[in-house]
Design a protein around this motif. Structure first.
Motif, mmCIF file in Angstrom:
data_model
loop_
_atom_site.group_PDB
_atom_site.id
_atom_site.type_symbol
_atom_site.label_atom_id
_atom_site.label_comp_id
_atom_site.label_asym_id
_atom_site.label_seq_id
_atom_site.Cartn_x
_atom_site.Cartn_y
_atom_site.Cartn_z
ATOM 1 N N LYS A 202 10.494 8.800 -4.557
ATOM 2 C CA LYS A 202 9.468 8.245 -3.667
ATOM 3 C C LYS A 202 8.556 9.348 -3.122
ATOM 4 O O LYS A 202 7.334 9.235 -3.138
ATOM 5 C CB LYS A 202 10.142 7.501 -2.510
ATOM 6 C CG LYS A 202 9.169 6.832 -1.586
ATOM 7 C CD LYS A 202 9.877 6.065 -0.489
ATOM 8 C CE LYS A 202 8.837 5.449 0.445
ATOM 9 N NZ LYS A 202 9.438 4.753 1.576
ATOM 10 N N LYS A 203 9.187 10.439 -2.630
ATOM 11 C CA LYS A 203 8.407 11.527 -2.033
ATOM 12 C C LYS A 203 7.547 12.235 -3.081
ATOM 13 O O LYS A 203 6.384 12.559 -2.824
ATOM 14 C CB LYS A 203 9.343 12.560 -1.374
ATOM 15 C CG LYS A 203 10.140 12.025 -0.217
ATOM 16 C CD LYS A 203 9.299 11.866 1.012
ATOM 17 C CE LYS A 203 10.130 11.427 2.208
ATOM 18 N NZ LYS A 203 9.345 11.091 3.371
ATOM 19 N N ASP B 102 14.844 11.594 -11.718
ATOM 20 C CA ASP B 102 15.801 12.018 -10.696
ATOM 21 C C ASP B 102 16.606 10.792 -10.285
ATOM 22 O O ASP B 102 16.041 9.703 -10.171
ATOM 23 C CB ASP B 102 15.057 12.606 -9.480
ATOM 24 C CG ASP B 102 15.955 13.493 -8.626
ATOM 25 O OD1 ASP B 102 15.639 14.682 -8.482
ATOM 26 O OD2 ASP B 102 16.983 12.986 -8.114
ATOM 27 N N ASP B 103 17.888 10.996 -10.037
ATOM 28 C CA ASP B 103 18.699 9.833 -9.621
ATOM 29 C C ASP B 103 18.491 9.511 -8.146
ATOM 30 O O ASP B 103 18.916 8.448 -7.687
ATOM 31 C CB ASP B 103 20.190 10.052 -9.921
ATOM 32 C CG ASP B 103 20.733 11.322 -9.315
ATOM 33 O OD1 ASP B 103 19.953 12.283 -9.136
ATOM 34 O OD2 ASP B 103 21.936 11.373 -9.021
ATOM 35 N N SER B 104 17.841 10.388 -7.405
ATOM 36 C CA SER B 104 17.599 10.110 -5.990
ATOM 37 C C SER B 104 16.315 9.295 -5.797
ATOM 38 O O SER B 104 15.221 9.734 -6.159
ATOM 39 C CB SER B 104 17.493 11.422 -5.204
ATOM 40 O OG SER B 104 16.945 11.165 -3.932
ATOM 41 N N LYS B 105 16.496 8.139 -5.183
ATOM 42 C CA LYS B 105 15.359 7.249 -4.901
ATOM 43 C C LYS B 105 14.396 7.948 -3.929
ATOM 44 O O LYS B 105 13.179 7.835 -4.048
ATOM 45 C CB LYS B 105 15.907 5.969 -4.265
ATOM 46 C CG LYS B 105 14.980 4.802 -4.287
ATOM 47 C CD LYS B 105 15.727 3.586 -3.750
ATOM 48 C CE LYS B 105 14.793 2.423 -3.566
ATOM 49 N NZ LYS B 105 15.475 1.244 -3.003
ATOM 50 N N LEU B 106 14.982 8.655 -2.961
ATOM 51 C CA LEU B 106 14.164 9.357 -1.966
ATOM 52 C C LEU B 106 13.289 10.407 -2.638
ATOM 53 O O LEU B 106 12.089 10.486 -2.369
ATOM 54 C CB LEU B 106 15.074 10.029 -0.920
ATOM 55 C CG LEU B 106 14.349 10.917 0.097
ATOM 56 C CD1 LEU B 106 13.526 10.076 1.056
ATOM 57 C CD2 LEU B 106 15.340 11.782 0.873
ATOM 58 N N LEU B 107 13.902 11.197 -3.509
ATOM 59 C CA LEU B 107 13.146 12.240 -4.211
ATOM 60 C C LEU B 107 12.009 11.620 -5.012
ATOM 61 O O LEU B 107 10.869 12.097 -4.967
ATOM 62 C CB LEU B 107 14.113 13.035 -5.101
ATOM 63 C CG LEU B 107 13.635 14.298 -5.837
ATOM 64 C CD1 LEU B 107 12.654 13.998 -6.964
ATOM 65 C CD2 LEU B 107 13.069 15.331 -4.887
#
Lengths: 293, 143
Positions: free
Chosen positions: B34-35, B27-32
């Motif tokens: 991490k979670k 996923d390109d989202s760091k937040l995603l």
């Protein structure tokens, strides 16, 4: 009553002015709905009984209601559970600031509950009719998106919110700002974006991620982008059910830029933690070409 | 408490020579990332990360994960293209699409390409637990 709609409903009906609503949202942010307000919203106790029982004591309701034989202890427990999941902060804030008493609150809650349609959509339609007639063709699409966006904002960022015509405070937008936008392409061309002061942007990132974020850095940009991506995804799924086939593009982020697009509608979104601008368009210019301060 | 039992059961049942499941998050989202990493680590998984489809394909070839969570909308190489390549080189690899773009058309397209399941963002812990269970079953079946 659909408590998510309450603040917007009161603004649309002219019960509270927009400026007053902005202050009310800040109050709502600080308060916790008392059990009496929850009981009123759930129809467990009448407004007249509440007015008679407890004119002032916000926290005494559960004891008084059980002692007076109005509610069983088990009902009180159920209301406690409802309190943690509802959006009744606005209703409580109206009582807290003395804008309404239980009788008036009960009347407007009932009116809001029996309303048909969505106050968010109604607000967008009014703004387009009054100020942006040229966007008549986009009205349905923009109203549907705004409805979904506002509900998602309240759900993921735990704040009451209203949408009004765009007139953001100068101090909110003049200095450091962030823009996030995402294009949807396919059967229709649509771009949604938001534009916020760094202060509000950081708060949005923090609320969405439940992470400690104190700078408008890459992580903050990532969090707000992901929020917009999720909302746009839900919108694309909704449109897919209506046989529109749309693809999402990767979200784009800009610093100190104003979003610009064709067929553009700017809406001011006020929340308990500040205001930002929601921008809807059928297309956008690249962020690098957009106006920089 | 129930969650803990579920986790222990999953770890006991993994049966992959006692090694944890190795899962690739793309996923390109760091937040995603991490979670989801935290979520998967609760289930005892070893987690690899990629930010786009190109890196995901490389890691799939090099690290041979037991399963992949794959976003669709990503820069460089998107999830659909990455899924196509992954399935060409590892037809049995369980790939769970985890994306905001869950239109009926995308669902059909990814399932035709061989994705095991499609989770619409925002995901729930229960959806991830179910996905891990199906990856585990496939991994055990393939050993």
């Amino acid at each position: 009553m659909n408590s998510l709609y309450f603040a917007q409903y009161l603004v649309n009906e002219g019960v509270i002015a927009e400026r007053e609503a902005k202050e009310l949202l800040k109050e709502a942010e600080k308060t916790t709905p008392g059990l009496a307000v929850v009981a009123l919203a759930e129809g467990a106790v009448s407004a007249s009984k509440l007015a008679e029982l407890m004119p002032f004591e916000k926290d005494a309701f559960s004891k008084l209601a059980v002692a007076e034989g109005l509610l069983f202890a088990s009902q009180v427990e159920k209301l406690q559970e409802a309190r943690s999941t509802d959006g009744l902060k606005t209703a409580q804030a109206l009582l807290d600031v003395g804008k309404m008493d239980f009788m008036e609150l009960g009347r407007w809650m009932a009116a809001c509950g029996s309303m048909e349609g969505s106050p968010f959509k109604e607000s967008v339609r009014r703004i387009i009719a009054e100020q942006n007639e040229e966007l008549e063709a986009e009205e349905g699409l923009y109203a549907d998106f705004t409805e979904l966006f506002m509900r998602s904002l309240m759900r993921f960022m735990d704040t009451p919110a209203i949408v009004t015509e765009c007139a953001p405070d100068i101090e909110e937008t003049l200095f450091a700002t962030h823009t996030v936008s995402q294009r949807l392409s396919g059967s229709v061309s649509f771009v949604s974006g938001l534009y916020a002061s760094d202060k509000v942007f950081i708060e949005m990132a923090q609320r969405y991620s439940h992470e400690l974020i104190d700078e408008a850095d890459e992580m903050a940009e990532d969090c707000v982008s992901e929020f917009l991506n999720v909302v746009n995804g839900l919108f694309v799924v909704d449109l897919g059910k209506r046989d529109f086939d749309l693809d999402l593009e990767t979200p784009r982020v800009g610093k100190n830029t104003k979003p610009m697009g064709s067929r553009q509608l700017q809406l001011c979104v006020d929340t308990g933690f500040g205001a930002f601008t929601l921008v809807l368009a059928s297309d956008e210019v690249t962020l690098s070409d957009a106006h920089h301060y | 408490m129930e969650d803990n039992n579920e986790m222990e059961n999953m770890q006991e049942k993994s049966g992959l020579d006692d090694r944890p499941l190795r899962i690739l998050i793309t996923d390109d989202s760091k937040l995603l990332r991490k979670k989801l990493r935290l979520e998967l680590e609760k289930f005892g998984c070893e987690v690899l990360e990629a930010q786009n489809g190109k890196d995901a394909v490389m890691l799939t070839l090099q690290e041979k994960p037991d399963g992949v969570f794959l976003d669709i909308v990503m820069p460089e190489v998107g999830g659909i293209e990455a899924l196509r390549v992954m399935k060409e080189v590892s037809p049995e690899l369980p790939v769970i699409m985890l994306s905001s773009a869950g239109t009926p058309q995308k669902l059909m397209e990814t399932l035709k390409l061989g994705a095991l399941d499609f989770i619409q963002k925002p995901y729930t812990s229960a959806q991830i637990a179910k996905a891990i269970e199906s990856i585990r079953k496939k991994a055990v079946g393939d050993e």
